[in-house]
Design a protein around this motif. Sequence first.
Motif, PDB file in Angstrom:
ATOM      1  N   SER A   1       0.834  -1.210   0.000  1.00  0.00           N
ATOM      2  CA  SER A   1       0.000   0.000   0.000  1.00  0.00           C
ATOM      3  C   SER A   1       0.864   1.253   0.000  1.00  0.00           C
ATOM      4  O   SER A   1       0.548   2.246  -0.675  1.00  0.00           O
ATOM      5  CB  SER A   1      -0.968  -0.008   1.186  1.00  0.00           C
ATOM      6  N   VAL A   2       1.963   1.213   0.746  1.00  0.00           N
ATOM      7  CA  VAL A   2       2.898   2.343   0.763  1.00  0.00           C
ATOM      8  C   VAL A   2       3.548   2.525  -0.607  1.00  0.00           C
ATOM      9  O   VAL A   2       3.625   3.648  -1.137  1.00  0.00           O
ATOM     10  CB  VAL A   2       3.982   2.124   1.845  1.00  0.00           C
ATOM     11  N   LEU A   3       4.001   1.427  -1.197  1.00  0.00           N
ATOM     12  CA  LEU A   3       4.670   1.502  -2.494  1.00  0.00           C
ATOM     13  C   LEU A   3       3.708   1.941  -3.593  1.00  0.00           C
ATOM     14  O   LEU A   3       4.066   2.747  -4.464  1.00  0.00           O
ATOM     15  CB  LEU A   3       5.286   0.137  -2.828  1.00  0.00           C
ATOM     16  N   LEU A   4       2.484   1.433  -3.552  1.00  0.00           N
ATOM     17  CA  LEU A   4       1.480   1.832  -4.542  1.00  0.00           C
ATOM     18  C   LEU A   4       1.172   3.321  -4.427  1.00  0.00           C
ATOM     19  O   LEU A   4       1.071   4.036  -5.435  1.00  0.00           O
ATOM     20  CB  LEU A   4       0.215   0.995  -4.345  1.00  0.00           C
ATOM     21  N   ALA A   5       1.029   3.819  -3.194  1.00  0.00           N
ATOM     22  CA  ALA A   5       0.773   5.247  -2.986  1.00  0.00           C
ATOM     23  C   ALA A   5       1.945   6.089  -3.468  1.00  0.00           C
ATOM     24  O   ALA A   5       1.755   7.178  -4.037  1.00  0.00           O
ATOM     25  CB  ALA A   5       0.506   5.517  -1.512  1.00  0.00           C
ATOM     26  N   ALA A   6       3.165   5.585  -3.257  1.00  0.00           N
ATOM     27  CA  ALA A   6       4.359   6.331  -3.650  1.00  0.00           C
ATOM     28  C   ALA A   6       4.533   6.385  -5.160  1.00  0.00           C
ATOM     29  O   ALA A   6       4.911   7.429  -5.717  1.00  0.00           O
ATOM     30  CB  ALA A   6       5.590   5.699  -3.003  1.00  0.00           C
ATOM     31  N   LEU A   7       4.247   5.267  -5.823  1.00  0.00           N
ATOM     32  CA  LEU A   7       4.482   5.172  -7.265  1.00  0.00           C
ATOM     33  C   LEU A   7       3.306   5.659  -8.096  1.00  0.00           C
ATOM     34  O   LEU A   7       3.491   6.193  -9.190  1.00  0.00           O
ATOM     35  CB  LEU A   7       4.808   3.724  -7.649  1.00  0.00           C
ATOM     36  N   ARG A   8       2.086   5.460  -7.574  1.00  0.00           N
ATOM     37  CA  ARG A   8       0.882   5.834  -8.339  1.00  0.00           C
ATOM     38  C   ARG A   8      -0.084   6.634  -7.472  1.00  0.00           C
ATOM     39  O   ARG A   8      -1.194   6.192  -7.189  1.00  0.00           O
ATOM     40  CB  ARG A   8       0.197   4.577  -8.891  1.00  0.00           C
ATOM     41  N   PRO A   9       0.333   7.808  -7.045  1.00  0.00           N
ATOM     42  CA  PRO A   9      -0.552   8.626  -6.196  1.00  0.00           C
ATOM     43  C   PRO A   9      -1.845   9.017  -6.904  1.00  0.00           C
ATOM     44  O   PRO A   9      -2.831   9.366  -6.234  1.00  0.00           O
ATOM     45  CB  PRO A   9       0.312   9.848  -5.860  1.00  0.00           C
ATOM     46  N   ASP A  10      -1.858   8.948  -8.232  1.00  0.00           N
ATOM     47  CA  ASP A  10      -3.076   9.244  -8.984  1.00  0.00           C
ATOM     48  C   ASP A  10      -4.165   8.199  -8.749  1.00  0.00           C
ATOM     49  O   ASP A  10      -5.351   8.469  -8.971  1.00  0.00           O
ATOM     50  CB  ASP A  10      -2.770   9.322 -10.483  1.00  0.00           C
ATOM     51  N   LEU A  11      -3.760   7.001  -8.283  1.00  0.00           N
ATOM     52  CA  LEU A  11      -4.707   5.912  -8.074  1.00  0.00           C
ATOM     53  C   LEU A  11      -5.104   5.724  -6.611  1.00  0.00           C
ATOM     54  O   LEU A  11      -6.006   4.950  -6.319  1.00  0.00           O
ATOM     55  CB  LEU A  11      -4.118   4.597  -8.584  1.00  0.00           C
ATOM     56  N   VAL A  12      -4.396   6.415  -5.705  1.00  0.00           N
ATOM     57  CA  VAL A  12      -4.606   6.196  -4.268  1.00  0.00           C
ATOM     58  C   VAL A  12      -5.039   7.500  -3.604  1.00  0.00           C
ATOM     59  O   VAL A  12      -4.280   8.465  -3.525  1.00  0.00           O
ATOM     60  CB  VAL A  12      -3.329   5.657  -3.591  1.00  0.00           C
ATOM     61  N   GLU A  13      -6.267   7.496  -3.131  1.00  0.00           N
ATOM     62  CA  GLU A  13      -6.786   8.663  -2.421  1.00  0.00           C
ATOM     63  C   GLU A  13      -6.359   8.641  -0.965  1.00  0.00           C
ATOM     64  O   GLU A  13      -6.056   9.673  -0.370  1.00  0.00           O
ATOM     65  CB  GLU A  13      -8.312   8.673  -2.520  1.00  0.00           C
ATOM     66  N   GLN A  14      -6.324   7.437  -0.399  1.00  0.00           N
ATOM     67  CA  GLN A  14      -5.959   7.270   1.000  1.00  0.00           C
ATOM     68  C   GLN A  14      -5.261   5.927   1.175  1.00  0.00           C
ATOM     69  O   GLN A  14      -5.665   4.922   0.588  1.00  0.00           O
ATOM     70  CB  GLN A  14      -7.189   7.325   1.893  1.00  0.00           C
ATOM     71  N   ALA A  15      -4.219   5.905   1.992  1.00  0.00           N
ATOM     72  CA  ALA A  15      -3.526   4.671   2.335  1.00  0.00           C
ATOM     73  C   ALA A  15      -3.726   4.380   3.816  1.00  0.00           C
ATOM     74  O   ALA A  15      -3.547   5.265   4.655  1.00  0.00           O
ATOM     75  CB  ALA A  15      -2.032   4.784   2.025  1.00  0.00           C
ATOM     76  N   VAL A  16      -4.131   3.157   4.115  1.00  0.00           N
ATOM     77  CA  VAL A  16      -4.237   2.705   5.504  1.00  0.00           C
ATOM     78  C   VAL A  16      -3.202   1.599   5.671  1.00  0.00           C
ATOM     79  O   VAL A  16      -3.311   0.535   5.057  1.00  0.00           O
ATOM     80  CB  VAL A  16      -5.650   2.192   5.840  1.00  0.00           C
ATOM     81  N   VAL A  17      -2.196   1.885   6.464  1.00  0.00           N
ATOM     82  CA  VAL A  17      -1.002   1.037   6.564  1.00  0.00           C
ATOM     83  C   VAL A  17      -0.998   0.359   7.930  1.00  0.00           C
ATOM     84  O   VAL A  17      -0.791   1.007   8.951  1.00  0.00           O
ATOM     85  CB  VAL A  17       0.268   1.897   6.369  1.00  0.00           C
ATOM     86  N   ILE A  18      -1.221  -0.960   7.941  1.00  0.00           N
ATOM     87  CA  ILE A  18      -1.377  -1.694   9.201  1.00  0.00           C
ATOM     88  C   ILE A  18      -0.209  -2.648   9.400  1.00  0.00           C
ATOM     89  O   ILE A  18      -0.016  -3.585   8.632  1.00  0.00           O
ATOM     90  CB  ILE A  18      -2.696  -2.497   9.215  1.00  0.00           C
ATOM     91  N   SER A  19       0.587  -2.391  10.416  1.00  0.00           N
ATOM     92  CA  SER A  19       1.677  -3.311  10.795  1.00  0.00           C
ATOM     93  C   SER A  19       2.672  -3.544   9.665  1.00  0.00           C
ATOM     94  O   SER A  19       2.967  -4.677   9.286  1.00  0.00           O
ATOM     95  CB  SER A  19       1.095  -4.659  11.260  1.00  0.00           C
ATOM     96  N   ALA A  20       3.203  -2.454   9.118  1.00  0.00           N
ATOM     97  CA  ALA A  20       4.197  -2.550   8.047  1.00  0.00           C
ATOM     98  C   ALA A  20       5.597  -2.441   8.621  1.00  0.00           C
ATOM     99  O   ALA A  20       5.906  -1.499   9.344  1.00  0.00           O
ATOM    100  CB  ALA A  20       3.985  -1.437   7.025  1.00  0.00           C
ATOM    101  N   GLN A  21       6.457  -3.393   8.292  1.00  0.00           N
ATOM    102  CA  GLN A  21       7.868  -3.257   8.655  1.00  0.00           C
ATOM    103  C   GLN A  21       8.514  -2.295   7.668  1.00  0.00           C
ATOM    104  O   GLN A  21       8.408  -2.474   6.452  1.00  0.00           O
ATOM    105  CB  GLN A  21       8.588  -4.603   8.618  1.00  0.00           C
ATOM    106  N   ALA A  22       9.178  -1.272   8.160  1.00  0.00           N
ATOM    107  CA  ALA A  22       9.805  -0.277   7.302  1.00  0.00           C
ATOM    108  C   ALA A  22      11.214   0.073   7.767  1.00  0.00           C
ATOM    109  O   ALA A  22      11.819   1.020   7.287  1.00  0.00           O
ATOM    110  CB  ALA A  22       8.949   0.984   7.243  1.00  0.00           C
ATOM    111  N   VAL A  23      11.723  -0.697   8.722  1.00  0.00           N
ATOM    112  CA  VAL A  23      13.117  -0.599   9.159  1.00  0.00           C
ATOM    113  C   VAL A  23      13.756  -1.937   8.791  1.00  0.00           C
ATOM    114  O   VAL A  23      13.367  -2.970   9.339  1.00  0.00           O
ATOM    115  CB  VAL A  23      13.219  -0.343  10.677  1.00  0.00           C
TER     116      VAL A  23
END
Length: 245
Positions: free
Chosen positions: A90-112
């Motif tokens: 969901s994070v990557l999709l929002a970052a790459l295609r913000p035209d397609l994502v109005e809102q991102a809800v990110v639950i328990s994502a490892q990012a470190v």
Amino acid sequence: MMHLDTFGSTTEPPLLLLHGGGVAGWMWEPMRAHLPPHARVLVPDLPGHGRSASENYTSHRATVDLLARILEDEGRPATVVGFSLGAQLSVLLAALRPDLVEQAVVISAQAVPLRMVGPTLALLGATAGLAKNESLARLQARELFVPESHMADYLQTSSSLSRETLLTSVEENLRFVPPAGWSTFPGSALILVGAAEKKLMRRSAVALHATLPHSTLEVVDGCGHGIPLQRPEWLAQRIEGARGG
């Protein structure tokens, strides 16, 4: 081909639900039961999982490209809700295609990223066959708070996971960091993490929020790594509230 279930009215704004690694679209059923019946809900089985098990998981980027095609067909921006592996997507999709994502809800994502990825993958590769052991699979299911009503689904999904999908998806998960485009994502973002999750997961939630300061970070009391299955009704209400439903 990625299997996709669709529900509700095509005139409603789409809600795309992305499951975690080792499970499939069925994990959203408890939460979906609390959404309005007319809600437009899209639930894929990600490559290598569930009814998409015949196609191995190759990368986050390739999967995001498949998800982008689904949203392009919808013809309007979506709320994208992801859990664990799906949260990274969901994070990557929002970052790459913000035209397609109005809102991102990110639950328990490892990012470190994990420091010892190589040894971890080597151990996983040596023990990959244990995923087909029912007793061990049931123990893992408890970690994810899979209800007994979906235990058969979990055991089936776990046993059909190929070694290639397991290793690739886990490596992508362990090496994930917030992509460059996340810091400029113009839509709204809600980042959720369980209060009882591992320290690395809580640090990851803070990192995602720090990279996108206009996002909202919430620590969910009483939850571990399993918010959608631990508190499905609360999550459905939280998502609908964030969407203005």
